[in-house]
Design a protein around this motif. Sequence first.
Motif, mmCIF file in Angstrom:
data_model
loop_
_atom_site.group_PDB
_atom_site.id
_atom_site.type_symbol
_atom_site.label_atom_id
_atom_site.label_comp_id
_atom_site.label_asym_id
_atom_site.label_seq_id
_atom_site.Cartn_x
_atom_site.Cartn_y
_atom_site.Cartn_z
ATOM 1 N N GLY A 99 0.796 -1.214 0.000
ATOM 2 C CA GLY A 99 0.000 0.000 0.000
ATOM 3 C C GLY A 99 0.828 1.263 0.000
ATOM 4 O O GLY A 99 2.032 1.248 -0.294
ATOM 5 N N ASN A 100 0.190 2.361 0.346
ATOM 6 C CA ASN A 100 0.835 3.670 0.273
ATOM 7 C C ASN A 100 2.116 3.762 1.094
ATOM 8 O O ASN A 100 3.135 4.277 0.630
ATOM 9 C CB ASN A 100 -0.151 4.754 0.736
ATOM 10 C CG ASN A 100 -1.246 5.019 -0.277
ATOM 11 O OD1 ASN A 100 -1.016 5.039 -1.479
ATOM 12 N ND2 ASN A 100 -2.459 5.217 0.213
ATOM 13 N N GLU A 101 2.089 3.265 2.316
ATOM 14 C CA GLU A 101 3.277 3.341 3.168
ATOM 15 C C GLU A 101 4.419 2.501 2.610
ATOM 16 O O GLU A 101 5.590 2.869 2.713
ATOM 17 C CB GLU A 101 2.939 2.906 4.593
ATOM 18 C CG GLU A 101 2.213 3.964 5.394
ATOM 19 C CD GLU A 101 3.051 5.219 5.597
ATOM 20 O OE1 GLU A 101 4.269 5.101 5.817
ATOM 21 O OE2 GLU A 101 2.481 6.326 5.516
ATOM 22 N N SER A 102 4.076 1.376 2.010
ATOM 23 C CA SER A 102 5.098 0.484 1.461
ATOM 24 C C SER A 102 5.862 1.139 0.311
ATOM 25 O O SER A 102 7.099 1.126 0.276
ATOM 26 C CB SER A 102 4.440 -0.817 0.969
ATOM 27 O OG SER A 102 5.374 -1.629 0.289
ATOM 28 N N VAL A 103 5.139 1.741 -0.636
ATOM 29 C CA VAL A 103 5.832 2.335 -1.784
ATOM 30 C C VAL A 103 6.580 3.603 -1.381
ATOM 31 O O VAL A 103 7.655 3.902 -1.916
ATOM 32 C CB VAL A 103 4.863 2.605 -2.954
ATOM 33 C CG1 VAL A 103 4.223 1.297 -3.431
ATOM 34 C CG2 VAL A 103 3.789 3.618 -2.595
ATOM 35 N N LEU A 104 6.016 4.347 -0.435
ATOM 36 C CA LEU A 104 6.705 5.529 0.066
ATOM 37 C C LEU A 104 8.033 5.146 0.714
ATOM 38 O O LEU A 104 9.070 5.780 0.469
ATOM 39 C CB LEU A 104 5.820 6.267 1.066
ATOM 40 C CG LEU A 104 6.453 7.456 1.808
ATOM 41 C CD1 LEU A 104 6.861 8.548 0.837
ATOM 42 C CD2 LEU A 104 5.495 7.995 2.868
ATOM 43 N N ALA A 105 8.022 4.109 1.549
ATOM 44 C CA ALA A 105 9.238 3.673 2.234
ATOM 45 C C ALA A 105 10.311 3.222 1.246
ATOM 46 O O ALA A 105 11.489 3.573 1.392
ATOM 47 C CB ALA A 105 8.904 2.547 3.210
ATOM 48 N N THR A 106 9.910 2.460 0.230
ATOM 49 C CA THR A 106 10.881 1.982 -0.759
ATOM 50 C C THR A 106 11.465 3.142 -1.550
ATOM 51 O O THR A 106 12.673 3.199 -1.799
ATOM 52 C CB THR A 106 10.222 0.961 -1.700
ATOM 53 O OG1 THR A 106 9.721 -0.134 -0.937
ATOM 54 C CG2 THR A 106 11.224 0.440 -2.723
ATOM 55 N N ALA A 107 10.614 4.084 -1.950
ATOM 56 C CA ALA A 107 11.091 5.229 -2.729
ATOM 57 C C ALA A 107 12.030 6.107 -1.911
ATOM 58 O O ALA A 107 13.002 6.664 -2.440
ATOM 59 C CB ALA A 107 9.916 6.039 -3.250
ATOM 60 N N ARG A 108 11.758 6.247 -0.635
ATOM 61 C CA ARG A 108 12.633 7.067 0.207
ATOM 62 C C ARG A 108 13.946 6.352 0.507
ATOM 63 O O ARG A 108 14.991 6.991 0.669
ATOM 64 C CB ARG A 108 11.908 7.433 1.495
ATOM 65 C CG ARG A 108 10.849 8.512 1.278
ATOM 66 C CD ARG A 108 10.226 8.988 2.561
ATOM 67 N NE ARG A 108 9.430 10.202 2.333
ATOM 68 C CZ ARG A 108 8.665 10.769 3.263
ATOM 69 N NH1 ARG A 108 8.598 10.234 4.475
ATOM 70 N NH2 ARG A 108 7.980 11.869 2.982
ATOM 71 N N GLN A 109 13.917 5.030 0.567
ATOM 72 C CA GLN A 109 15.143 4.273 0.824
ATOM 73 C C GLN A 109 16.049 4.261 -0.398
ATOM 74 O O GLN A 109 17.277 4.288 -0.273
ATOM 75 C CB GLN A 109 14.796 2.838 1.228
ATOM 76 C CG GLN A 109 16.012 2.018 1.645
ATOM 77 C CD GLN A 109 15.632 0.622 2.133
ATOM 78 O OE1 GLN A 109 14.458 0.228 2.098
ATOM 79 N NE2 GLN A 109 16.609 -0.128 2.600
ATOM 80 N N PHE A 110 15.445 4.229 -1.594
ATOM 81 C CA PHE A 110 16.217 4.160 -2.839
ATOM 82 C C PHE A 110 15.750 5.267 -3.793
ATOM 83 O O PHE A 110 15.175 4.994 -4.852
ATOM 84 C CB PHE A 110 16.045 2.784 -3.495
ATOM 85 C CG PHE A 110 16.357 1.640 -2.583
ATOM 86 C CD1 PHE A 110 17.669 1.349 -2.225
ATOM 87 C CD2 PHE A 110 15.339 0.839 -2.061
ATOM 88 C CE1 PHE A 110 17.971 0.273 -1.382
ATOM 89 C CE2 PHE A 110 15.619 -0.224 -1.219
ATOM 90 C CZ PHE A 110 16.943 -0.504 -0.877
ATOM 91 N N PRO A 111 15.991 6.520 -3.457
ATOM 92 C CA PRO A 111 15.428 7.632 -4.236
ATOM 93 C C PRO A 111 15.993 7.759 -5.642
ATOM 94 O O PRO A 111 15.364 8.382 -6.496
ATOM 95 C CB PRO A 111 15.766 8.862 -3.386
ATOM 96 C CG PRO A 111 16.962 8.453 -2.592
ATOM 97 C CD PRO A 111 16.762 7.005 -2.293
ATOM 98 N N LYS A 133 -3.141 13.096 0.970
ATOM 99 C CA LYS A 133 -2.064 13.031 1.968
ATOM 100 C C LYS A 133 -0.753 12.622 1.313
ATOM 101 O O LYS A 133 0.306 13.232 1.556
ATOM 102 C CB LYS A 133 -2.446 12.033 3.064
ATOM 103 C CG LYS A 133 -1.319 11.695 4.027
ATOM 104 C CD LYS A 133 -1.765 10.612 5.007
ATOM 105 C CE LYS A 133 -0.599 10.115 5.852
ATOM 106 N NZ LYS A 133 -1.034 9.040 6.798
ATOM 107 N N TYR A 134 -0.789 11.620 0.457
ATOM 108 C CA TYR A 134 0.444 11.129 -0.161
ATOM 109 C C TYR A 134 0.860 11.973 -1.361
ATOM 110 O O TYR A 134 2.046 12.040 -1.687
ATOM 111 C CB TYR A 134 0.303 9.647 -0.518
ATOM 112 C CG TYR A 134 0.340 8.783 0.720
ATOM 113 C CD1 TYR A 134 1.545 8.347 1.250
ATOM 114 C CD2 TYR A 134 -0.838 8.464 1.403
ATOM 115 C CE1 TYR A 134 1.588 7.593 2.414
ATOM 116 C CE2 TYR A 134 -0.807 7.717 2.569
ATOM 117 C CZ TYR A 134 0.414 7.286 3.068
ATOM 118 O OH TYR A 134 0.458 6.552 4.238
#
Length: 324
Positions: A99-111, A133-134
């Motif tokens: 979900g939203n938190e999952s893709v946000l976390a991955t994108a922030r970890q590997f920008p 919100k996102y």
Amino acid sequence: MRELKNRHFSRREFLAASVSASCAVMAAKVGRADDAVQEPIIDIHQHSNYRERSAEQLRAHQRAMGVTRTILLPSGSPVKRASTGDGIHNGLGGVGAGGNESVLATARQFPQEFSFGTNEVTDLPEARQEIAKYLDLGAIIIGEQKFAVTLDSVESQQLYALAAEYHVPILMHLQHGTYNLGFERLPQMLTKFPETIFIGHAQTWWANIDRNHTDQKLLYPKGPVVAGGLTDRYLSDYPNLFADMSAGSGLNALTRDEDHARGFLDRHQNKILYGSDCDDRIGSGVACQGSQTIAAIRKLAPNKAAERKILFENAKVLFRLPNG
């Protein structure tokens, strides 16, 4: 709301920027012998946790395909209601997409490798608020919208308006009898929301490249294609509509009739975006549908300039992404 770097492009500005980007990229390649591996590719359609594939497996998969930037599309909230098939279709059709938190976390970890979208079950009362919100956190697309609602429902239209407000595209999974029902009514939405960029994807979208496609229950038609189907016409007639080449349905559209595919890629080279939407862990060969799609585009594109538009430049301009 949005900083200058995320300023909305009008359709006229988008087309002008596409041409400029194409000319610049092609001019930079004059006299060079860069091979395909060195050329950047943007994949607009992948998922985190796709059938329990880890982030590291996804990164390796994308690198194996030659993809240099990937947009992660989240699922909506896991809920039991008619629009999710009483929960059966949670996780984007039951594939466990994050979900939203999952893709946000991955994108922030590997920008340097990933960008992210945002999503929610269309008819949840809090859908607009959750997506906004996102978007405020930097999401660059809404979708993929993959829920059992009519595509012209009140709730769907609220999200089309939200996409226009934030100047981001919305990606629609169009599947007869299952998701985003009423494909024949899509032109009404394209006209009603001219500032919204719609991206079409999935079985019903790609089956309708054929003018002779009449059985909408047939989701993966085979054999020769007669140009002028609904999808072909919609792409020609509506400047705010684009095509996502991903999944088995997109690959089938390319390979079922290669002569037609060459003409289709030529006609719509400014409107087609590469996506993979494959869940394997290999990223190459016959086991990976996404890599097969890249190979088919390279084989069937009318020229190198069109190939680079489809694999890179169209998405770079539309999503205002950095090089590579």
